[in-house]
Design a protein around this motif. Sequence first.
Motif, PDB file in Angstrom:
ATOM      1  N   GLU A 261      21.363 -11.070  15.959  1.00  0.00           N
ATOM      2  CA  GLU A 261      21.822  -9.822  15.074  1.00  0.00           C
ATOM      3  C   GLU A 261      21.971 -10.298  13.685  1.00  0.00           C
ATOM      4  O   GLU A 261      22.612 -11.290  13.253  1.00  0.00           O
ATOM      5  N   GLY A 262      21.714  -9.429  12.601  1.00  0.00           N
ATOM      6  CA  GLY A 262      21.799  -9.473  11.271  1.00  0.00           C
ATOM      7  C   GLY A 262      20.493 -10.347  10.736  1.00  0.00           C
ATOM      8  O   GLY A 262      20.616 -10.438   9.327  1.00  0.00           O
ATOM      9  N   GLN A 263      19.741 -10.719  11.559  1.00  0.00           N
ATOM     10  CA  GLN A 263      18.579 -11.591  10.892  1.00  0.00           C
ATOM     11  C   GLN A 263      17.418 -10.673  10.939  1.00  0.00           C
ATOM     12  O   GLN A 263      17.107  -9.540  11.934  1.00  0.00           O
ATOM     13  N   GLY A 264      16.355 -11.431  10.728  1.00  0.00           N
ATOM     14  CA  GLY A 264      14.923 -10.795  10.846  1.00  0.00           C
ATOM     15  C   GLY A 264      14.505  -9.334  10.344  1.00  0.00           C
ATOM     16  O   GLY A 264      15.092  -9.156   9.090  1.00  0.00           O
ATOM     17  N   ILE A 265      13.683  -8.653  10.589  1.00  0.00           N
ATOM     18  CA  ILE A 265      13.019  -7.350   9.902  1.00  0.00           C
ATOM     19  C   ILE A 265      14.139  -6.347   9.661  1.00  0.00           C
ATOM     20  O   ILE A 265      14.873  -5.910  10.817  1.00  0.00           O
ATOM     21  N   LEU A 266      14.826  -6.183   8.321  1.00  0.00           N
ATOM     22  CA  LEU A 266      15.883  -5.147   8.216  1.00  0.00           C
ATOM     23  C   LEU A 266      15.506  -3.727   8.026  1.00  0.00           C
ATOM     24  O   LEU A 266      16.108  -2.877   8.389  1.00  0.00           O
ATOM     25  N   ALA A 267      14.135  -3.696   7.525  1.00  0.00           N
ATOM     26  CA  ALA A 267      13.696  -2.393   7.069  1.00  0.00           C
ATOM     27  C   ALA A 267      12.145  -2.366   6.762  1.00  0.00           C
ATOM     28  O   ALA A 267      11.616  -3.594   6.534  1.00  0.00           O
ATOM     29  N   SER A 268      11.517  -1.438   7.059  1.00  0.00           N
ATOM     30  CA  SER A 268      10.208  -1.267   6.905  1.00  0.00           C
ATOM     31  C   SER A 268       9.796   0.118   6.702  1.00  0.00           C
ATOM     32  O   SER A 268      10.189   0.900   7.397  1.00  0.00           O
ATOM     33  N   ARG A 269       8.835   0.319   5.890  1.00  0.00           N
ATOM     34  CA  ARG A 269       8.226   1.318   5.517  1.00  0.00           C
ATOM     35  C   ARG A 269       6.994   1.655   5.403  1.00  0.00           C
ATOM     36  O   ARG A 269       6.168   0.744   4.802  1.00  0.00           O
ATOM     37  N   LEU A 270       6.106   2.603   5.560  1.00  0.00           N
ATOM     38  CA  LEU A 270       4.790   2.834   5.351  1.00  0.00           C
ATOM     39  C   LEU A 270       4.258   3.939   4.548  1.00  0.00           C
ATOM     40  O   LEU A 270       5.199   4.969   4.685  1.00  0.00           O
ATOM     41  N   GLY A 271       3.215   4.065   3.882  1.00  0.00           N
ATOM     42  CA  GLY A 271       2.758   5.285   3.443  1.00  0.00           C
ATOM     43  C   GLY A 271       1.574   5.292   3.065  1.00  0.00           C
ATOM     44  O   GLY A 271       0.570   4.172   3.240  1.00  0.00           O
ATOM     45  N   ALA A 272       0.758   6.563   2.874  1.00  0.00           N
ATOM     46  CA  ALA A 272      -0.505   6.663   2.796  1.00  0.00           C
ATOM     47  C   ALA A 272      -0.796   7.897   1.887  1.00  0.00           C
ATOM     48  O   ALA A 272      -0.036   8.730   1.812  1.00  0.00           O
ATOM     49  N   ASP A 273      -1.999   7.950   1.078  1.00  0.00           N
ATOM     50  CA  ASP A 273      -2.545   8.973  -0.015  1.00  0.00           C
ATOM     51  C   ASP A 273      -3.980   9.323   0.269  1.00  0.00           C
ATOM     52  O   ASP A 273      -4.565   8.489  -0.646  1.00  0.00           O
ATOM     53  N   GLY A 274      -4.388   9.964   1.007  1.00  0.00           N
ATOM     54  CA  GLY A 274      -5.816  10.006   1.231  1.00  0.00           C
ATOM     55  C   GLY A 274      -6.451  10.692   0.169  1.00  0.00           C
ATOM     56  O   GLY A 274      -7.811  10.471  -0.256  1.00  0.00           O
ATOM     57  N   GLU A 275      -5.750  11.128  -0.683  1.00  0.00           N
ATOM     58  CA  GLU A 275      -6.453  11.801  -1.972  1.00  0.00           C
ATOM     59  C   GLU A 275      -6.790  10.505  -3.019  1.00  0.00           C
ATOM     60  O   GLU A 275      -7.946  11.065  -3.685  1.00  0.00           O
ATOM     61  N   GLY A 276      -6.426   9.542  -2.797  1.00  0.00           N
ATOM     62  CA  GLY A 276      -6.857   8.316  -3.693  1.00  0.00           C
ATOM     63  C   GLY A 276      -7.864   7.605  -2.917  1.00  0.00           C
ATOM     64  O   GLY A 276      -8.311   6.809  -3.470  1.00  0.00           O
ATOM     65  N   GLY A 277      -8.288   8.225  -1.829  1.00  0.00           N
ATOM     66  CA  GLY A 277      -9.172   7.289  -1.268  1.00  0.00           C
ATOM     67  C   GLY A 277     -10.557   6.852  -2.072  1.00  0.00           C
ATOM     68  O   GLY A 277     -11.032   5.573  -1.792  1.00  0.00           O
ATOM     69  N   PRO A 278     -11.237   7.816  -2.670  1.00  0.00           N
ATOM     70  CA  PRO A 278     -12.216   7.538  -3.508  1.00  0.00           C
ATOM     71  C   PRO A 278     -12.298   6.356  -4.470  1.00  0.00           C
ATOM     72  O   PRO A 278     -13.241   6.005  -5.193  1.00  0.00           O
ATOM     73  N   HIS A 279     -10.978   6.180  -4.897  1.00  0.00           N
ATOM     74  CA  HIS A 279     -10.757   5.103  -5.881  1.00  0.00           C
ATOM     75  C   HIS A 279     -11.113   3.790  -5.268  1.00  0.00           C
ATOM     76  O   HIS A 279     -11.085   2.472  -6.037  1.00  0.00           O
ATOM     77  N   LEU A 280     -11.101   3.375  -3.999  1.00  0.00           N
ATOM     78  CA  LEU A 280     -11.247   1.898  -3.514  1.00  0.00           C
ATOM     79  C   LEU A 280     -11.745   2.342  -1.948  1.00  0.00           C
ATOM     80  O   LEU A 280     -11.076   2.741  -1.126  1.00  0.00           O
ATOM     81  N   TYR A 281     -13.138   1.828  -1.677  1.00  0.00           N
ATOM     82  CA  TYR A 281     -13.487   2.269  -0.282  1.00  0.00           C
ATOM     83  C   TYR A 281     -14.586   1.199  -0.067  1.00  0.00           C
ATOM     84  O   TYR A 281     -15.325   0.864  -0.759  1.00  0.00           O
ATOM     85  N   LEU A 282     -14.948   1.213   1.306  1.00  0.00           N
ATOM     86  CA  LEU A 282     -15.965   0.600   1.711  1.00  0.00           C
ATOM     87  C   LEU A 282     -16.783   1.514   2.837  1.00  0.00           C
ATOM     88  O   LEU A 282     -16.027   1.778   3.696  1.00  0.00           O
ATOM     89  N   ASP A 283     -17.928   1.906   2.614  1.00  0.00           N
ATOM     90  CA  ASP A 283     -18.742   2.677   3.445  1.00  0.00           C
ATOM     91  C   ASP A 283     -18.854   2.010   4.768  1.00  0.00           C
ATOM     92  O   ASP A 283     -19.021   0.442   4.672  1.00  0.00           O
ATOM     93  N   ALA A 284     -18.799   2.645   5.930  1.00  0.00           N
ATOM     94  CA  ALA A 284     -19.032   1.782   7.415  1.00  0.00           C
ATOM     95  C   ALA A 284     -20.649   1.817   7.547  1.00  0.00           C
ATOM     96  O   ALA A 284     -21.544   2.557   7.105  1.00  0.00           O
ATOM     97  N   PRO A 285     -20.961   0.633   8.145  1.00  0.00           N
ATOM     98  CA  PRO A 285     -22.458   0.268   7.945  1.00  0.00           C
ATOM     99  C   PRO A 285     -23.204   1.466   8.700  1.00  0.00           C
ATOM    100  O   PRO A 285     -24.566   1.576   8.510  1.00  0.00           O
ATOM    101  N   HIS A 286     -22.712   1.947   9.738  1.00  0.00           N
ATOM    102  CA  HIS A 286     -23.473   2.965  10.543  1.00  0.00           C
ATOM    103  C   HIS A 286     -23.332   4.582  10.230  1.00  0.00           C
ATOM    104  O   HIS A 286     -23.855   5.210  10.724  1.00  0.00           O
TER     105      HIS A 286
END
Length: 330
Positions: free
Chosen positions: A171-196
């Motif tokens: 208790e009191g140790q380890g992962i205290l907090a975690s947050r995730l986020g995403a914004d698909g609007e920005g997808g075209p700024h950094l991408y890798l096409d799938a080979p198929h």
Amino acid sequence: MPAGIVGIGSAVPGRILTNRDLEQMVETSDEWIRTRTGIRERRVVSPGETATELGLRAAQRALEVAGLEPEAVDLIIAATSTPDTVFPATAVRIQKELGARRAAGYDLSAACSGFVYALHQARYLVEAGAARHVLVVGVDLLSRITDWTDRSTCVLFGDGAGAVVVAPVAEGQGILASRLGADGEGGPHLYLDAPHARHTVGGRPEEPLPFIRMNGQEIFKFAVRLVVEETQAVLDGLGLSVADLDLLVPHQANIRIIEAARERLGLAPEQVFTNLERYGNTSTASIPLALDEAWRAGRLKPGDLVVMVGFGGGLTWGTVAVRWSLEGRP
Ligand code: UT7
């Protein structure tokens, strides 16, 4: 019971590619790369080396630190954008090589934020009692998806792997907090096409290989804003301030991104860990690789507050705050 990091390890390929080597490949200079990115050299795989091998080495070190046999692992999550095969998943290939017979496994795709996304999942699976030992591996061989004729990207990337074992801690140790986020609007700024992706019925395999495409300046602005806002938000959520932070481990993309964020947050240089000068941007591997080096260098001791911030393609981002519980290396 809280979930924490009870084992950690990393691995990089033996081959070093220096800025001087790159000068022979594209119109660039060691001076430009160092001043614009902070990178001096990066590691790259040789022909025949695989993401599975690199991830396996990091995983074995993490299990060794945790003092666990492979049979103790319940689940392997491998965050990667460069699997050796789409299926079997990298996690399952590692499961076989490791001899983790009891473990389930799957891959997770969140580009450079992948490791933090996977850590978030592992945290909640352990906290819920659905798994006791989760092996989280971040491995990317960006050299395999880099256009080595494009100087605006090829000077940035490298290959590497990092792994942690997530398990119940006091208790009191380890992962205290975690947050995730995403914004698909920005997808075209950094991408890798799938080979198929463009293959059609009766078509022939004549498309050129897909490579990372990036709008560097847009990603730069996004990254600085993100590291500042998410670090602040995770600390606010815990009722803590930047003065309480012992170590910030940001995604290792560019020293100028990290410095700009550090200054805006009002952090001292010793509160931020960087090792990108030796590895470049290793995508999902960068945070566990940096965390492992920080720990082995004595920069993390039990009770320290460490915040990791990942950002990348998607666009995606994620933050994990940990009350460090691993003793120092003997
Ligand atoms: O994992 C997350 C993904 N990526 C990132 O976080 C990357 C974020 N972005 C960056 O790190 C930076 O935007 C870069 C390092 C990619 C580029 O730095 P910059 O300061 O934004 O440079 P720029 O793109 O504005 O280019 C400045 C100049 C240009 O020449 P002109 O137009 O001013 O004549 C480029 O053509 O530098 C030139 N240039 C280079 N020169 C020598 C671009 N790449 C190179 C190079 N060597 N490798």
